[in-house]
Structure formats: structure tokens, C-alpha cells
Design a protein around this motif. Structure first.
Motif, PDB file in Angstrom:
ATOM      1  N   MET A 176       0.766  -1.189   0.081  1.00 34.19           N
ATOM      2  CA  MET A 176       0.198  -0.006   0.069  1.00 34.19           C
ATOM      3  C   MET A 176       0.762   1.210   0.153  1.00 34.19           C
ATOM      4  N   GLU A 177       1.811   1.259   1.001  1.00 34.31           N
ATOM      5  CA  GLU A 177       2.838   2.335   0.720  1.00 34.31           C
ATOM      6  C   GLU A 177       3.472   2.553  -0.419  1.00 34.31           C
ATOM      7  N   ALA A 178       3.723   1.539  -1.293  1.00 32.79           N
ATOM      8  CA  ALA A 178       4.412   1.580  -2.546  1.00 32.79           C
ATOM      9  C   ALA A 178       3.484   2.297  -3.542  1.00 32.79           C
ATOM     10  N   LEU A 179       2.358   1.733  -3.408  1.00 29.88           N
ATOM     11  CA  LEU A 179       1.334   2.315  -4.437  1.00 29.88           C
ATOM     12  C   LEU A 179       1.141   3.745  -4.122  1.00 29.88           C
ATOM     13  N   GLU A 180       0.766   4.295  -2.924  1.00 29.26           N
ATOM     14  CA  GLU A 180       0.676   5.538  -2.541  1.00 29.26           C
ATOM     15  C   GLU A 180       1.699   6.369  -3.146  1.00 29.26           C
ATOM     16  N   THR A 181       3.014   6.055  -2.664  1.00 31.06           N
ATOM     17  CA  THR A 181       4.364   6.819  -3.011  1.00 31.06           C
ATOM     18  C   THR A 181       3.991   6.862  -4.569  1.00 31.06           C
ATOM     19  N   ALA A 182       3.880   5.853  -5.408  1.00 34.48           N
ATOM     20  CA  ALA A 182       3.969   6.011  -6.850  1.00 34.48           C
ATOM     21  C   ALA A 182       2.861   7.144  -7.261  1.00 34.48           C
ATOM     22  N   ILE A 183       1.619   6.834  -6.766  1.00 36.79           N
ATOM     23  CA  ILE A 183       0.524   7.680  -7.133  1.00 36.79           C
ATOM     24  C   ILE A 183       0.989   9.310  -6.840  1.00 36.79           C
ATOM     25  N   LEU A 184       1.460   9.461  -5.614  1.00 38.20           N
ATOM     26  CA  LEU A 184       1.560  10.972  -5.021  1.00 38.20           C
ATOM     27  C   LEU A 184       2.955  11.496  -6.067  1.00 38.20           C
ATOM     28  N   ALA A 185       4.019  10.618  -6.452  1.00 32.96           N
ATOM     29  CA  ALA A 185       4.841  10.820  -7.252  1.00 32.96           C
ATOM     30  C   ALA A 185       4.666  11.633  -8.867  1.00 32.96           C
ATOM     31  N   GLY A 186       3.469  10.756  -9.019  1.00 34.59           N
ATOM     32  CA  GLY A 186       2.711  11.252 -10.458  1.00 34.59           C
ATOM     33  C   GLY A 186       2.056  12.644 -10.154  1.00 34.59           C
ATOM     34  N   LEU A 187       1.648  13.168  -8.943  1.00 36.39           N
ATOM     35  CA  LEU A 187       1.086  14.379  -8.650  1.00 36.39           C
ATOM     36  C   LEU A 187       2.225  15.201  -8.451  1.00 36.39           C
ATOM     37  N   GLY A 188       3.517  14.832  -8.114  1.00 36.72           N
ATOM     38  CA  GLY A 188       4.581  15.985  -8.095  1.00 36.72           C
ATOM     39  C   GLY A 188       4.566  15.783  -6.396  1.00 36.72           C
ATOM     40  N   VAL A 189       4.175  15.023  -5.644  1.00 39.12           N
ATOM     41  CA  VAL A 189       4.125  14.921  -4.193  1.00 39.12           C
ATOM     42  C   VAL A 189       5.374  14.079  -3.487  1.00 39.12           C
ATOM     43  N   ALA A 190       6.140  14.734  -2.800  1.00 36.97           N
ATOM     44  CA  ALA A 190       7.012  13.913  -2.175  1.00 36.97           C
ATOM     45  C   ALA A 190       6.666  12.678  -1.388  1.00 36.97           C
ATOM     46  N   ASP A 191       7.523  11.666  -1.467  1.00 37.73           N
ATOM     47  CA  ASP A 191       7.300  10.340  -0.872  1.00 37.73           C
ATOM     48  C   ASP A 191       6.794  10.576   0.814  1.00 37.73           C
ATOM     49  N   PRO A 192       5.766  10.395   1.189  1.00 32.18           N
ATOM     50  CA  PRO A 192       5.202  10.732   2.589  1.00 32.18           C
ATOM     51  C   PRO A 192       5.870  10.059   3.650  1.00 32.18           C
ATOM     52  N   TYR A 193       6.819   9.036   3.190  1.00 35.39           N
ATOM     53  CA  TYR A 193       7.046   7.987   4.139  1.00 35.39           C
ATOM     54  C   TYR A 193       8.761   7.844   4.040  1.00 35.39           C
ATOM     55  N   ALA A 194       9.454   8.813   3.325  1.00 36.44           N
ATOM     56  CA  ALA A 194      10.690   8.954   3.307  1.00 36.44           C
ATOM     57  C   ALA A 194      11.253   9.874   4.450  1.00 36.44           C
ATOM     58  N   ASP A 195      12.392   9.660   4.606  1.00 39.41           N
ATOM     59  CA  ASP A 195      12.765  10.821   5.766  1.00 39.41           C
ATOM     60  C   ASP A 195      12.758  12.062   5.126  1.00 39.41           C
ATOM     61  N   ALA A 196      12.286  13.129   5.936  1.00 39.65           N
ATOM     62  CA  ALA A 196      12.168  14.469   5.371  1.00 39.65           C
ATOM     63  C   ALA A 196      13.403  14.971   4.767  1.00 39.65           C
ATOM     64  N   SER A 197      14.678  14.784   5.109  1.00 38.57           N
ATOM     65  CA  SER A 197      15.675  15.213   4.354  1.00 38.57           C
ATOM     66  C   SER A 197      16.060  14.823   3.025  1.00 38.57           C
ATOM     67  N   THR A 198      15.250  13.596   2.504  1.00 38.22           N
ATOM     68  CA  THR A 198      15.483  13.128   1.250  1.00 38.22           C
ATOM     69  C   THR A 198      14.000  13.487   0.367  1.00 38.22           C
ATOM     70  N   ALA A 199      13.096  13.862   0.806  1.00 40.59           N
ATOM     71  CA  ALA A 199      11.893  14.203   0.193  1.00 40.59           C
ATOM     72  C   ALA A 199      12.208  15.372  -0.745  1.00 40.59           C
ATOM     73  N   GLN A 200      12.134  15.192  -2.065  1.00 38.10           N
ATOM     74  CA  GLN A 200      12.531  16.372  -2.826  1.00 38.10           C
ATOM     75  C   GLN A 200      11.331  16.698  -3.948  1.00 38.10           C
ATOM     76  N   ALA A 201      10.390  15.901  -4.193  1.00 39.46           N
ATOM     77  CA  ALA A 201       9.625  16.195  -4.951  1.00 39.46           C
ATOM     78  C   ALA A 201       8.719  17.566  -5.130  1.00 39.46           C
ATOM     79  N   ALA A 202       8.292  18.182  -6.280  1.00 37.83           N
ATOM     80  CA  ALA A 202       7.684  19.302  -6.184  1.00 37.83           C
ATOM     81  C   ALA A 202       6.393  19.406  -5.684  1.00 37.83           C
ATOM     82  N   PRO A 203       5.945  20.262  -4.830  1.00 38.64           N
ATOM     83  CA  PRO A 203       4.608  20.006  -4.267  1.00 38.64           C
ATOM     84  C   PRO A 203       3.368  20.190  -5.420  1.00 38.64           C
ATOM     85  N   ILE A 204       2.546  19.669  -5.007  1.00 35.96           N
ATOM     86  CA  ILE A 204       1.237  19.320  -5.665  1.00 35.96           C
ATOM     87  C   ILE A 204       0.804  20.666  -6.027  1.00 35.96           C
ATOM     88  N   GLY A 205       0.159  20.943  -7.367  1.00 37.43           N
ATOM     89  CA  GLY A 205      -0.160  22.345  -7.644  1.00 37.43           C
ATOM     90  C   GLY A 205       0.914  23.450  -8.146  1.00 37.43           C
TER      91      GLY A 205
END
Length: 179
Positions: A149-178
Motif C-alpha cells: 500500500m505504501e509503495a502504491l501511495e508513493t507512486a501515485i503521489l509521485a505522479g502528482l508531484g508530491v514527495a514520498d510521505p514515508y521518506a525521511d524529510a531530508s530526502t523528500a525532494q518532489a515538487a509540491p502538488i499544484g
């Protein structure tokens, strides 16, 4: 109406608490996009579906959590599935598949976003994706289920430009949604 990957999705946004903005505001648009991406990724197959996202407050969510889960405390998101597993697995039909409701608690969501240094819109996107996946039969009670479920969430969110919510905050680099 969110569309993509052979799915037409009607997402109704009900804003029941202050702080969320109106039903045509940016957080409802974020919820619609996130729900559409989750349904397309997990259901697809030419389906027509409907769901509701309710933007409420901690008091309302606490009451729902106590009544339906026996937990007398607020939580960030609750899902109330309407479709049975058989309906989810059935071939596409002309009638919309009623998926259910996803309910968010404002104070808890806002506090979590602030504590994690995230934009509220990104946290809402994550929680809507999470809640919709629950509507579609996904769960995280067992470790293997949680990992899928976490892997699916992460992939879906990446498609929306949202950083991996389960990653360490220092490694989350995706652009914010919108963005």
C-alpha cells in the motif's frame, strides 16, 4: 469529474468545517486530483465511479472514530467503503460504482502537516490517496500489505508531484502538488 486511465470519477467535496476553504477551493481540487489518480491506479478498467471527500473537524471525526472504530479520539482520515469486494472486481458497468466516503479532520491534518514541514495541500493529497485506497480494498494491517500500500501511495503521489510521505524529510525532494 476526474478522468484518466479509462476511468470517469465524480468526486463530491463537502466542506463541513472552517479552515478548509470552500467546495470549489484549492484543497477540494487537490482532493479531486488525488482521488482520481488513486482510482485510476488501483481500479481502472473503464470504470465509472463516485466518491465523496468530507472536509470536517476533529470533533466530528472523533465522533465517527468512536462510533465506527471504537477509538474515542480524532484521527487524520477515515474511510467508509460503500462498494463490496465483488463489486470492485466486477466488470465495468454503465452504472457508477459508488466507492464510499473519505473524511478528513482539519486540526489533526493541519498539525501533522506543520509538524512534518509539509504543505497542507500535499498532506491532503496523501491522506485522500490513502483513504481512497482503503475504499478500494487496500489495507495495512499486516507488514506485507502495508509495504504494498505504501509503495502504491508513493507512486501515485509521485505522479502528482508530491514527495514520498514515508521518506525521511531530508530526502523528500518532489515538487509540491499544484506547483
Amino acid at each position: 469529474m476526474a478522468e484518466g486511465a479509462d476511468i470517469a470519477l465524480q468526486v463530491d467535496c463537502l466542506v463541513e468545517a472552517e479552515g478548509w476553504g470552500g467546495p470549489e477551493g484549492p484543497l477540494c481540487e487537490t482532493a479531486r486530483r488525488a482521488a482520481g489518480a488513486a482510482v485510476a491506479a488501483a481500479l481502472g478498467r473503464g470504470r465509472i465511479a463516485e466518491l465523496t471527500v468530507v472536509f470536517d473537524d476533529d470533533a466530528a471525526v472523533r465522533s465517527l472514530n468512536a462510533r465506527w472504530r471504537g477509538k474515542d479520539r480524532p484521527t487524520n482520515v477515515l474511510s467508509f467503503p460503500a462498494a463490496t469486494p465483488a463489486e470492485l472486481a466486477a466488470p465495468a458497468a454503465a452504472m457508477p460504482l459508488l466507492l464510499g466516503d473519505v473524511v478528513l479532520a482539519y486540526e489533526t491534518c493541519r498539525a501533522e502537516a506543520e509538524a512534518d514541514g509539509k504543505r497542507l495541500a500535499d498532506h491532503v493529497a496523501h491522506l485522500v490517496v490513502h483513504g481512497v485506497l482503503h475504499l478500494l480494498g487496500h489495507d495495512h494491517r499486516e507488514e506485507a500489505e502495508a509495504e504494498r500500500m505504501e509503495a502504491l501511495e508513493t507512486a501515485i503521489l509521485a505522479g502528482l508531484g508530491v514527495a514520498d510521505p514515508y521518506a525521511d524529510a531530508s530526502t523528500a525532494q518532489a515538487a509540491p502538488i499544484g506547483a
